[in-house]
Design a protein around this motif. Structure first.
Motif, PDB file in Angstrom:
ATOM      1  N   ARG A  53       9.828 -67.654  54.080  1.00  0.00           N
ATOM      2  CA  ARG A  53      10.560 -68.897  53.833  1.00  0.00           C
ATOM      3  C   ARG A  53      10.357 -69.393  52.406  1.00  0.00           C
ATOM      4  N   SER A  54       9.450 -68.805  51.666  1.00  0.00           N
ATOM      5  CA  SER A  54       9.202 -69.296  50.308  1.00  0.00           C
ATOM      6  C   SER A  54      10.349 -68.881  49.398  1.00  0.00           C
ATOM      7  N   LYS A  68      -2.604 -70.561  53.689  1.00  0.00           N
ATOM      8  CA  LYS A  68      -2.433 -71.725  52.815  1.00  0.00           C
ATOM      9  C   LYS A  68      -3.618 -72.663  52.931  1.00  0.00           C
ATOM     10  N   TYR A  69      -4.273 -72.602  54.086  1.00  0.00           N
ATOM     11  CA  TYR A  69      -5.381 -73.532  54.327  1.00  0.00           C
ATOM     12  C   TYR A  69      -6.730 -72.832  54.291  1.00  0.00           C
ATOM     13  N   GLU A  72       5.628 -65.552  58.687  1.00  0.00           N
ATOM     14  CA  GLU A  72       5.502 -66.921  58.190  1.00  0.00           C
ATOM     15  C   GLU A  72       4.260 -67.583  58.783  1.00  0.00           C
ATOM     16  N   ARG A  73       4.044 -67.355  60.082  1.00  0.00           N
ATOM     17  CA  ARG A  73       2.863 -67.954  60.719  1.00  0.00           C
ATOM     18  C   ARG A  73       1.583 -67.347  60.155  1.00  0.00           C
ATOM     19  N   GLU A  78      -7.573 -69.980  55.649  1.00  0.00           N
ATOM     20  CA  GLU A  78      -7.947 -69.279  56.883  1.00  0.00           C
ATOM     21  C   GLU A  78      -7.271 -67.922  56.868  1.00  0.00           C
ATOM     22  N   PHE A  96       1.254 -66.336  57.251  1.00  0.00           N
ATOM     23  CA  PHE A  96       1.108 -66.938  55.925  1.00  0.00           C
ATOM     24  C   PHE A  96       0.555 -68.370  56.028  1.00  0.00           C
ATOM     25  N   ASN A  97       1.034 -69.105  57.030  1.00  0.00           N
ATOM     26  CA  ASN A  97       0.584 -70.492  57.193  1.00  0.00           C
ATOM     27  C   ASN A  97      -0.932 -70.608  57.099  1.00  0.00           C
TER      28      ASN A  97
END
Lengths: 394, 520, 538
Positions: free
Chosen positions: B209-210, B366-367, B359-360, B369, B362-363
């Protein structure tokens, strides 16, 4: 209802209680977040107090950064244009610092307090740039603006004032030198520096001793006609003696938004502060390039005909507009009408004749004057006592 | 003390290529490599006794054919164990999708999708051809262009014009948007969309999605323009490529010193004069070329204190945090993947069953993890090359996304659990994988940083995203391989056109040095 | 039936602006509006007795001063009152106060980080550098890089010139600004989470992207593009709610003789022999004019009110691929009194501006992850204001009106339409979130209007409820807005034009698209131009 410091728009300096008492006109202005006096009783009388006796200016709001650590000297040397290695311990140096494009970010003074220990005084806030500049150096940079209170004591009787407060031997302090004294158990640092171009000192003290210092100083200075002075009188003295003011005579490079509005040290007549022999410092490469291709502007001091200050004037040579005035004042001691200007490089050598377009108003009547003016070599006020050691006593 | 014309810091593939071209042009060149073997990230490692894999990149997909030819890499021992392999997108239900160059097959695939893929491939190759052309030249400067730059820009502009007004505006649009939207515009099959969009985010700290990820996809497809109709496997692992390049360079007169870590690049009056090795030895040269990433080059080798603050800020702001790890498994036999034949196990296997899956994954990164369900690019090179494992045994190598460099809990505490999780993830598709594993190794971004001396462990020496490519790479003032430090050039993946074992950064840098008459 | 010189579809602020300039040039103009009231998304509505809701757009800054002055909007009742200060309330009980006064703001930032406080000055200068590049183009049509017409080439050279004047470093900064994420951008300046979070909000408002999505730095820029009385980047309230903007525009328009027809839903744009000739309403009425201007978003315009057979195939495809995503919702709340926000002085300088509740970039990004998952954010980004503290017309004395912009809310929930239960759940999420920072908030609520993308689309006619009529990413800006080749307000059919936020320079209550479109129309009609130029060196 009471207000806490910090909850209000403006902060008060450590001298505020005394400054407020002395401020008979109750005229104030903002300086770096602090309430500071524009004038105390009369701008002209304040000015003459500085020029003929001694004036006191509260410079506590000045941005002060303490730079310490094994790399402190090397860090500063990469930061500023001049060779910091030549500023010995207990000495002060005036300097400018540039961005990568060789444009002046600010001017200020470096106080070499001890080995690996410096204070940098600056017009603009610099923590961001200093932090970036510190990468790769073993150095600590701390904003100590609020931790140090300071007064400028300026004028021919300034040394006498301070001596009579008990600062024995102060007369031997050379220009740009630093000395320390005991003041009620606190360290009182005195530097022979200032913004008035005369014999003068700046005294630095912990904020909790600020009020006592003020009181003692004014008591001791009474026989020497000591008076406080505000920013308006300071403006006259600094123009008279040829000192640039950041934010007035140039816009700090990091604050410019439009391309081409910043200036290099060469363009401000500060080329003497640039040591291109240093292997690396901010702006070096760009300044070397500028030396090769030439500057866009240069700085001049003008002696303007008549007695109307050339505020904001356009300057002409013949029909051609060649520059603009950045600072202007009628200088009461030198009896000169002085203006600082930025001139396109093609003209403006010493002795050149230009014309200033001046507008002034008397009783709502506006007059336009095309005043001849001459580019002069240096400031109109530059007394010998400024440089003499021991300082002249009164 | 021998004086060299050029010292190349780092014997990675770009460094070797740069050195080789410079030597060919008559320069006396020495390459200094910190590790025991030249090749940098083009390396092989025996991670368990008898089991060897490519340590970093495991496919050869982009190497410029011009470079192979100029350096005669085949003559110097480069052999492909397999080439033009399929990419197989694994679906949990076994209805996998197989991309073979310009065609796609799969049981669950509609005719529309097949046709749409052929068309999509045609279009993207057309755009990638344009990129490939730009990649083979130094990027023009943003302003103050000289004649060469103007010609390059004109060529690029002309190339775009030749695409026609429609395609030109389509390219402008595509380059800026994300894979997710483009996949939704073109295809129905989730696995196909997952497989293709994974190519857009491979090696990047981005998800489908980026925005900008279509650029990442076109970047990958430059390999197709370079003649790779699918990934290739180097015989002996990527280390063999590194050795071939080193031999080629030596044959052209390049001196290569391994186990010679450069401690710093020496300066005199702001000019690079040579290097100091970690043993204290000083070597002088007319020019120094750094194959290290830009951050390592300026922060460690030159020293931030020796350059201007503005440059320090630029360099510090290059985004170089990797989100990619590498998994190596030693297997006591071929695993069985449901729905795949044994020969298909030698193809490129991708676990990215849907775009949302990626995407998940990747999520989490970002934090700080690691992904709970990571996306994987799997190679079992021993299918093609029996020298990599004992007889009857196999090695599996997987690129793992996402495994952030700055893992919140620290990698030391998480490595084992994550390895287990990866084996389980593969187990969803190959149920017997668990019992096949006899040894394993996980190289996290932190390990890759240490192993290959790349800041942040980023394979591309800096994120490939629009604000860090072409005339923005690596930072203004160093986009044409020369740097603000006189006598110092860059030739690594941190420069245009970037990484991916393409070799063009090294070649372009050498050509630029020669053109400027450097060290002549 | 009466024949007009021009028909504008949609009485939103851009439609009215466009109509006003055409009427000012002497054209006979009709603006048709689907709703019973004008304004589009620029409305004040009394949905609870004695309370005025700006129930869509809620603050004002971007409205071009050239237009406000030229169309005499103040005389027609518009007054924009700036507000100062805003705050982000933090989970740990502290808050970050974004004071209007520069020095006080500096001190507040320094409370978190000395370095950030100083870096903010660099940040502001850099943002202003970029807005200066774009602002001159707000009141101009974008240059067309594919055109070889003299006028376009001249525009292009000038356009390129202002960029090369920046030098290599400056231009690189600009390109970065246009392509990077707001999160990465802010990390170049700041180290404090809450400061980054506070500033990042402007990078995502109205956009279906997260703070770490490339391209969002530009969205931030877009919100700095406006000014209140020359104070660039400042925001204010329209006295009487945003409806005051459309009402003033309508009065101005009518003063030039323009007509407005409400309850007139356009079924399609009539095209004969390759020319737009008028509109047909869904009640069968037809109105004819040689110029038809659509203030609808590009998807509505080309996929809804135009026939595919009347259009070149590329336009249909481009309209289909045009990115316009619902990402936000809105709560409009009537309050019995002023709520207390933990730690923030009631009625003080921070409480009169926007208040936010997301105190880190991670919170913001996670809110976006929920959108990607097809649900509203569990911990949404809110931009809430109580304009009745400054504007006495919004609520009865002592009572207050609160406007809460909420992000993210997806256009569909897990692929299906929003239901009333979803809407109630969304409302609950937001109110609970606010209540956790304001203990008396719930008790003060007298009435709450909740709008999800479903309502925004159904009532205002914004596709998917996207407030900007299309994402403000670089692939849809300048000469790419709405599509390459159609960025100069002219549609693909002769006589057909576009004037909405889907055209350059984009969304927000700016009115520039409407004015710029009028300039192009008048040029095609060989009429004297009535549209002002932008102010110089602003």
């Amino acid at each position: 209802m009471s207000r806490k410091q910090g909850d209000t728009m403006m902060l008060e300096t450590p001298f505020h209680s005394r400054v407020a008492l002395a401020n008979e006109l109750n005229l104030w202005e903002a300086w770096s977040g602090y309430t500071t006096p524009s004038a105390y009783f009369d701008v002209e009388l304040e000015y003459f107090a500085v020029r003929s006796a001694a004036g006191v200016f509260d410079l506590s709001p000045m941005n002060k950064y303490r730079i310490t650590g094994p790399d402190a000297g090397a860090f500063l040397n990469r930061l500023v244009t001049r060779d910091v290695g030549k500023i010995g311990v207990d000495r002060v140096g005036y300097t400018v610092w540039c961005d990568n494009a060789g444009q002046v970010m600010d001017d200020g003074t470096i106080f070499h307090l001890a080995e690996n220990d410096y204070r940098l005084c600056a017009y603009a806030r610099a923590m961001d740039w200093l932090s970036w500049s510190a990468l790769g150096f073993d150095v600590s940079v701390v904003d100590e603006s609020a931790e140090v209170a300071a007064l400028a004591v300026q004028g021919p009787t300034s040394c006498s004032c301070l001596q009579s407060m008990g600062l024995d031997g102060l007369e031997t302090l050379k220009p740009f030198g630093i000395a320390h004294f005991d003041f009620e158990g606190e360290d009182l640092m005195v530097s022979r520096t200032g913004f008035t171009g005369d014999l003068g000192y700046e005294v630095w003290i912990a904020p909790n001793k600020a009020e006592t210092l003020w009181d003692k100083l004014f008591e001791a200075g009474k026989p020497y006609m000591i008076k406080p002075f505000g920013s308006q009188a300071l403006e006259l003295t600094r123009i008279e003696t040829g000192f640039l003011q950041a934010g007035v005579d140039f816009v700090p490079a990091q604050e410019t938004i439009r391309p081409g509005r910043s200036r290099s040290p060469f363009e401000l007549g500060l080329g003497w502060l640039v040591d291109l022999n240093k292997p690396v410092f901010n702006g070096r490469q760009a300044l070397i390039r500028e030396q090769q291709i030439g500057s866009r502007y240069h700085f001049v001091i003008l002696d303007v005909d008549g007695n109307k200050p050339a505020h904001n004037s356009f300057l002409f040579k013949g029909q051609q507009q060649v520059g603009t005035v950045t600072s202007a004042a009628w200088c009461p001691t030198a009896k000169s009408n002085v203006a600082f200007a930025q001139i396109e490089t093609a003209c403006g050598d010493i002795g050149d004749q230009l014309v200033a377009e001046i507008y002034y108003e008397k009783e709502l009547h506006w007059t336009r004057v095309l005043a001849p003016c001459k580019v002069i070599d240096g400031a109109v006020f530059n007394p010998a006592r400024r440089r003499m050691t021991p300082a002249v006593a009164y | 003390m021998t004086n060299y014309d050029v010292l190349v810091v780092g014997g990675g593939h770009n460094g070797l290529i740069c050195a080789a071209y410079l030597a060919r042009a008559g320069r006396k060149v020495m390459v200094l490599e910190a590790n025991e073997q030249p090749g940098g990230a083009a390396a092989s490692r025996e991670f368990a006794s008898g089991y060897t894999v490519s340590s970093c990149a495991h496919w050869l997909t982009q190497l410029s054919p011009q470079i192979s030819k100029d350096l005669a890499l085949e003559r110097h021992g480069l052999q492909l164990a397999a080439r033009d392999l399929d990419s197989i997108g694994l679906a949990p239900n076994g209805q996998h999708v197989t991309v073979t160059g310009s065609a796609v097959e799969g049981a669950a695939l509609s005719e529309e999708d097949k046709l749409a893929y052929a068309e999509f491939h045609r279009k993207t190759i057309k755009f990638s051809r344009l990129l490939a052309r730009a990649f083979a030249e130094r990027p023009p400067k943003l302003v103050e262009s000289n004649l060469t730059d103007r010609i390059n820009l004109l060529k690029l502009g002309l190339g775009m014009k030749l695409l026609g007004k429609e395609d030109m505006s389509e390219l402008l649009r595509l380059a800026l948007i994300n894979m997710y939207d483009v996949m939704e515009e073109h295809f129905d099959n989730e696995t196909l969309k997952g497989l293709l969009s994974f190519d857009g985010v491979l090696g990047a700290h981005m998800g489908p999605r980026s925005p900008n990820t279509v650029f990442g996809y076109l970047y990958r497809r430059v390999g197709d323009v370079h003649g790779y109709n699918g990934p290739a496997v180097v015989k002996g692992g990527m280390g063999a490529l590194g050795s071939a390049m080193a031999d080629a360079a030596r044959a052209l007169g390049v001196e290569i010193r391994t186990a010679s870590k450069v401690e710093k690049i020496n300066l005199d009056q702001g000019r690079a004069t040579g290097v100091t090795l970690n043993g204290g030895e000083v070597i002088g040269a007319k020019l120094v070329v750094s194959n290290a990433d830009p951050v390592t080059t300026f922060e460690k080798l030159v020293g931030f204190r020796n350059v201007e603050t503005g440059l320090v800020r630029r360099v510090s702001q290059i985004r170089m945090r990797s989100g990619v790890a590498k998994l190596h498994l030693a297997l006591n036999g071929l695993p069985s993947f449901s729905g795949l034949t044994e020969t298909q196990l030698g193809q490129r296997l991708v676990i990215a069953p849907t775009m949302d899956y990626i995407e998940r994954a990747f999520n989490s990164s970002k934090y700080g993890e690691s992904s709970t369900s990571p996306a994987l690019d799997i190679s079992i090179p021993s299918v093609h090359d029996s020298s990599l494992a004992p007889a009857g045994k196999h090695v599996l190598s997987a690129i793992v996304q996402y495994a952030p460099y700055d893992l919140g809990q620290g990698w030391d505490n998480h490595k084992e659990a994550f390895t287990q999780q990866l084996i389980e993830t593969i187990g969803t598709y190959a149920p017997d994988i668990g019992e096949r594993v006899v040894a394993s190794e996980l190289l996290t971004p932190v390990d890759l940083e240490r192993e290959f001396h790349i800041k942040g462990g980023h394979w591309h020496h800096g994120e490939i995203s629009l604000d860090q490519v072409m005339m923005m790479r690596p930072f203004p003032g160093a986009t044409q391989y020369g740097t603000p430090v006189e006598g110092l050039y860059l030739c690594g993946a941190g420069t245009h056109p970037g990484g991916g074992v393409m070799g063009l950064a090294g070649r372009n840098a050498a050509r630029e040095i020669i053109k400027r008459g450097g060290a002549a | 039936m009466k024949k007009y010189d021009a028909i504008v579809i949609g009485a939103g602020h851009n439609g009215l602006t466009n109509g006003a300039y055409l009427a000012k040039a002497g054209l006979d103009v009709l603006v048709v509006e689907r709703n019973a009231y004008i304004g589009g998304a620029t409305v004040s509505r009394e949905l609870h007795k004695d309370w005025i809701y700006s129930n869509c757009s809620y603050v004002c800054s971007l409205l071009r001063p050239e237009i406000a002055r030229d169309l005499e909007l103040p005389r027609h009742g518009l007054q924009v009152v700036p507000y100062g200060g805003s705050a982000t309330l933090m989970k740990n009980g502290d808050h970050f106060g974004y004071y209007y006064d520069h020095e006080r703001l500096h001190r507040e930032m320094a409370r978190f980080s000395q370095r950030d406080a100083n870096a903010y000055e660099r940040y502001l200068a850099d943002v202003m550098k970029q807005t200066r590049l774009i602002r001159p183009y707000l009141m101009r049509r974008p240059p067309d890089p594919t055109s070889l017409k003299l006028r376009d080439l001249k525009d292009l050279v000038e356009f390129a010139g202002s960029f090369t004047a920046l030098g290599e470093e400056g231009l690189a900064d600009t390109l970065k600004f246009w392509t990077m994420s707001v999160g990465d951008f802010l990390e170049q300046y700041f180290e404090t989470d809450v400061i980054k979070a506070h500033l990042a909000g402007s990078g995502i408002i109205g956009t279906a992207l997260g703070v770490y999505s490339p391209g969002t730095a530009y969205v931030l820029l877009h919100h700095y593009m406006g000014d209140v009385d020359g104070n660039v980047g400042a925001w204010g309230f329209a006295r009487g709610g945003m409806g005051a903007v459309s009402s003033a525009l309508a009065k101005s328009y009518q003063s030039y003789g323009g007509e407005i027809l409400c309850d007139a839903d356009v079924d399609r744009i009539l095209v004969r022999n390759g020319r737009a000739v008028g509109v047909a309403l869904d009640n069968g009425d037809e109105y004819h004019a040689p110029v038809v201007v659509s203030n609808l978003d590009p998807k509505r315009t080309f996929l809804d009110v135009m026939d595919a057979t009347d259009l070149p195939p590329d336009v249909v495809k481009k309209a289909r691929n045009f990115k316009i995503r619902g990402s936000s919702g809105k709560l409009n709340i009537a309050l019995d009194g002023l709520p207390t926000f933990r730690g923030v002085e009631k009625g003080g300088p921070l409480a009169t501006g926007e208040m936010h509740l997301s105190d880190s970039l991670e919170v913001l990004e996670r809110a976006y992850d929920d959108w990607k998952d097809g649900t509203w954010s569990k911990e949404p980004y809110v931009d809430m204001l109580i304009p009745s503290q400054i504007d006495p017309t919004m609520a009865p004395p002592g009572k207050h009106m609160m406007t809460v912009f909420v992000q993210y809310a997806p256009p569909k929930i897990k692929g299906r339409e929003w239901t009333d239960e979803d809407k109630a759940g969304f409302e609950r999420t937001v109110i609970d979130q606010i209540a956790s920072y304001s203990p008396d908030f719930k008790d003060l609520i007298l009435h709450c209007e909740t709008r999800t993308p479903r309502e925004l689309e159904a009532e205002v006619g914004l596709t998917e409820g996207n407030i900007f009529q299309g994402e403000l990413t670089f692939d849809q800006l300048l000469f790419n807005r709405p599509f390459p080749g159609y960025a100069q307000y002219r549609g693909p059919v002769k006589g057909m034009y576009m004037c909405g936020s889907g055209t350059h320079p984009g969304g927000g209550v700016m009115s520039a698209p409407g004015a710029n479109a009028a300039r192009e129309i008048l040029q095609d009609l060989k009429k004297d131009n009535t549209v002002p130029e932008g102010y110089a060196d602003d």
